[in-house]
Design an enzyme around this catalytic site. Structure first.
Site, mmCIF file in Angstrom:
data_model
loop_
_atom_site.group_PDB
_atom_site.id
_atom_site.type_symbol
_atom_site.label_atom_id
_atom_site.label_comp_id
_atom_site.label_asym_id
_atom_site.label_seq_id
_atom_site.Cartn_x
_atom_site.Cartn_y
_atom_site.Cartn_z
ATOM 1 N N ALA A 65 -98.993 33.525 -22.306
ATOM 2 C CA ALA A 65 -99.735 33.793 -23.537
ATOM 3 C C ALA A 65 -101.218 33.664 -23.219
ATOM 4 O O ALA A 65 -101.600 32.970 -22.275
ATOM 5 C CB ALA A 65 -99.323 32.795 -24.605
ATOM 6 N N GLY A 108 -95.305 32.477 -21.244
ATOM 7 C CA GLY A 108 -94.789 33.553 -22.100
ATOM 8 C C GLY A 108 -94.368 34.781 -21.294
ATOM 9 O O GLY A 108 -93.514 35.537 -21.738
ATOM 10 N N GLU A 111 -90.981 34.030 -20.197
ATOM 11 C CA GLU A 111 -90.134 34.097 -21.401
ATOM 12 C C GLU A 111 -89.873 35.544 -21.824
ATOM 13 O O GLU A 111 -88.768 35.898 -22.225
ATOM 14 C CB GLU A 111 -90.792 33.300 -22.538
ATOM 15 C CG GLU A 111 -90.766 31.797 -22.247
ATOM 16 C CD GLU A 111 -91.609 30.983 -23.211
ATOM 17 O OE1 GLU A 111 -92.770 31.382 -23.465
ATOM 18 O OE2 GLU A 111 -91.127 29.950 -23.704
ATOM 19 N N GLU A 131 -96.808 25.669 -18.909
ATOM 20 C CA GLU A 131 -97.485 25.222 -20.132
ATOM 21 C C GLU A 131 -97.814 23.734 -20.107
ATOM 22 O O GLU A 131 -98.805 23.294 -20.678
ATOM 23 C CB GLU A 131 -96.600 25.515 -21.368
ATOM 24 C CG GLU A 131 -96.437 26.996 -21.689
ATOM 25 C CD GLU A 131 -95.222 27.635 -21.040
ATOM 26 O OE1 GLU A 131 -94.724 27.106 -20.020
ATOM 27 O OE2 GLU A 131 -94.778 28.679 -21.558
HETATM 28 N N1 CO8 Z 1 -104.471 33.544 -20.545
HETATM 29 C C1 CO8 Z 1 -105.731 34.054 -20.501
HETATM 30 N N2 CO8 Z 1 -106.325 34.471 -19.379
HETATM 31 C C2 CO8 Z 1 -105.624 34.360 -18.233
HETATM 32 C C3 CO8 Z 1 -104.332 33.828 -18.188
HETATM 33 C C4 CO8 Z 1 -103.737 33.417 -19.420
HETATM 34 N N3 CO8 Z 1 -102.480 32.946 -19.493
HETATM 35 N N4 CO8 Z 1 -103.917 33.826 -16.905
HETATM 36 C C5 CO8 Z 1 -104.906 34.356 -16.172
HETATM 37 N N5 CO8 Z 1 -105.940 34.673 -16.968
HETATM 38 C C6 CO8 Z 1 -107.231 35.250 -16.565
HETATM 39 C C7 CO8 Z 1 -108.111 34.221 -15.877
HETATM 40 O O1 CO8 Z 1 -108.777 33.434 -16.826
HETATM 41 C C8 CO8 Z 1 -109.035 35.118 -15.094
HETATM 42 O O2 CO8 Z 1 -110.001 35.634 -15.970
HETATM 43 P P1 CO8 Z 1 -111.569 35.646 -15.559
HETATM 44 O O3 CO8 Z 1 -111.597 36.572 -14.366
HETATM 45 O O4 CO8 Z 1 -112.233 36.174 -16.755
HETATM 46 O O5 CO8 Z 1 -111.891 34.249 -15.187
HETATM 47 C C9 CO8 Z 1 -108.135 36.281 -14.676
HETATM 48 O O6 CO8 Z 1 -107.032 36.253 -15.583
HETATM 49 C C10 CO8 Z 1 -107.574 36.128 -13.259
HETATM 50 O O7 CO8 Z 1 -106.968 34.844 -13.138
HETATM 51 P P2 CO8 Z 1 -107.352 33.780 -12.001
HETATM 52 O O8 CO8 Z 1 -108.753 33.984 -11.534
HETATM 53 O O9 CO8 Z 1 -106.979 32.436 -12.493
HETATM 54 O O10 CO8 Z 1 -106.365 34.271 -10.847
HETATM 55 P P3 CO8 Z 1 -105.724 33.368 -9.695
HETATM 56 O O11 CO8 Z 1 -105.026 34.329 -8.780
HETATM 57 O O12 CO8 Z 1 -106.693 32.431 -9.117
HETATM 58 O O13 CO8 Z 1 -104.594 32.472 -10.444
HETATM 59 C C11 CO8 Z 1 -102.750 32.098 -11.946
HETATM 60 C C12 CO8 Z 1 -103.499 33.103 -11.031
HETATM 61 C C13 CO8 Z 1 -102.101 31.025 -11.102
HETATM 62 C C14 CO8 Z 1 -101.673 32.909 -12.668
HETATM 63 C C15 CO8 Z 1 -103.743 31.494 -12.947
HETATM 64 O O14 CO8 Z 1 -104.498 32.542 -13.569
HETATM 65 C C16 CO8 Z 1 -103.097 30.700 -14.032
HETATM 66 O O15 CO8 Z 1 -102.714 29.557 -13.801
HETATM 67 N N6 CO8 Z 1 -102.968 31.265 -15.242
HETATM 68 C C17 CO8 Z 1 -102.446 30.582 -16.391
HETATM 69 C C18 CO8 Z 1 -100.932 30.444 -16.316
HETATM 70 C C19 CO8 Z 1 -100.410 29.673 -17.503
HETATM 71 O O16 CO8 Z 1 -100.725 28.534 -17.723
HETATM 72 N N7 CO8 Z 1 -99.565 30.354 -18.305
HETATM 73 C C20 CO8 Z 1 -98.991 29.756 -19.494
HETATM 74 C C21 CO8 Z 1 -99.854 30.064 -20.688
HETATM 75 S S1 CO8 Z 1 -99.305 29.251 -22.166
HETATM 76 C C22 CO8 Z 1 -97.956 30.147 -22.652
HETATM 77 O O17 CO8 Z 1 -97.599 31.122 -22.070
HETATM 78 C C23 CO8 Z 1 -97.250 29.659 -23.857
HETATM 79 C C24 CO8 Z 1 -96.168 30.611 -24.320
HETATM 80 C C25 CO8 Z 1 -95.830 30.288 -25.727
HETATM 81 C C26 CO8 Z 1 -95.181 31.382 -26.503
HETATM 82 C C27 CO8 Z 1 -95.636 32.813 -26.262
HETATM 83 C C28 CO8 Z 1 -96.567 33.312 -27.282
HETATM 84 C C29 CO8 Z 1 -97.159 34.727 -26.913
#
Ligand code: CO8
Length: 257
Positions: A65, A108, A111, A131
């Site tokens: 998400a 998400g 999921e 999460e």
């Molecule tokens: N949300 C928003 N932006 C994101 C997300 C995200 N989940 N994941 C990545 N991005 C963005 C980063 O902020 C970055 O943006 P910017 O260039 O503007 O800084 C861009 O995508 C590229 O990401 P990274 O630079 O971080 O890339 P890396 O290769 O270094 O890392 C990862 C990749 C490991 C995937 C890392 O981006 C990460 O940890 N992302 C978050 C993963 C996470 O925590 N996901 C869970 C989110 S919460 C959730 O899903 C709850 C679900 C609940 C129900 C569903 C409702 C829709």
């Protein structure tokens, strides 16, 4: 559509939905999820479409998400948005949905892939529910679907540590149907979708409904449900076509009626 691309006739009777926020690793914001819901609803009504593929890109299926969109929200904001009705709609889709997953399928994103009916993974795919690392927990079925697929101990570990598992490991748990080289994951999903699309769409949808029911009810009720769907299929022309084709030693031509 702003955040997804939809191709109704990607292959014969196969539609493709591609998540299209590559810079944000296909993070699932509300608009994107609404677009998936609306397009699935439309594709489910379209008789030309028999199977649906949801995919992302090589680097990410979806990294979860949209954290930036959620960061400042309170409980009532989240409740008012009621995003889970969108997920419920995805779950209600009658036609089979195949997730073609490469790269990150997290939170998400994991999921969403698990809400689909089958998964083809590239060897680079990674699955996880991270999460917990941002102070919350899965909210779109992760604690339930991951546990059903992986069992309690492993699901608990993933949900409580946020660790990822590889495509191979996911395959070992039966979370994905197969793992293929990255350049083939979409092609492989299309192959599977096309194969299913040659069957009677009515039988496919009733069979899907019955398999899904097995996750919700106890055995006796599930058997009863299965039997009802089995009987129902005998009022479809496709049943006559399928059985006559077998007797006449020819390929059936299912029309979906
Ligand atoms: N949300 C928003 N932006 C994101 C997300 C995200 N989940 N994941 C990545 N991005 C963005 C980063 O902020 C970055 O943006 P910017 O260039 O503007 O800084 C861009 O995508 C590229 O990401 P990274 O630079 O971080 O890339 P890396 O290769 O270094 O890392 C990862 C990749 C490991 C995937 C890392 O981006 C990460 O940890 N992302 C978050 C993963 C996470 O925590 N996901 C869970 C989110 S919460 C959730 O899903 C709850 C679900 C609940 C129900 C569903 C409702 C829709």
């Amino acid at each position: 559509m702003e955040f997804i691309k939809v191709e109704k006739a990607y292959a014969k009777h196969v539609a493709l939905i591609q998540l299209n926020r590559p810079k944000e690793l296909n993070a699932l914001n509300l608009k994107l999820m609404g677009e998936i819901r609306d397009s699935l609803k439309e594709l489910d009504q379209d008789d030309e479409v028999r199977t649906i593929i949801i995919t992302g890109n090589e680097r990410a299926f979806a990294a979860g998400a949209d954290i930036k969109q959620m960061a400042g929200k309170g409980t009532i904001d989240m409740w008012k948005v009621d995003q889970f009705s969108t997920w419920d709609q995805i779950n209600k889709t009658r036609k089979p949905i195949i997730a073609a997953v490469s790269g990150f399928a997290l939170g998400g994103g994991c999921e969403l892939a698990m809400t689909c009916d089958m998964m083809i993974a590239s060897e680079t795919a990674q699955f996880g529910q991270p999460e917990i690392k941002i102070g919350v927990m899965p909210g779109a079925g992760g604690t339930q679907r991951l546990t059903k697929a992986l069992g309690k101990a492993k699901a608990m570990e993933l949900v409580l540590t946020g660790k990822f598992i590889s495509a191979e490991e996911a395959f070992g748990y039966g979370l994905v149907n197969r793992v293929v080289p990255v350049e083939l994951y979409l092609e492989e999903a299309v192959k599977l979708a096309k194969e299913i699309a040659t069957m009677s769409p009515i039988a496919v949808q009733m069979a899907k409904e019955s398999v899904k029911r097995s996750f919700e009810v106890h055995l006796e009720e599930g058997l009863h449900f299965e039997r009802k769907n089995f009987y129902m299929l005998f009022s479809a022309n496709d049943q006559k076509e399928g059985m006559n084709a077998f007797v006449e030693k020819r390929k059936p031509d299912f029309k979906g009626n």
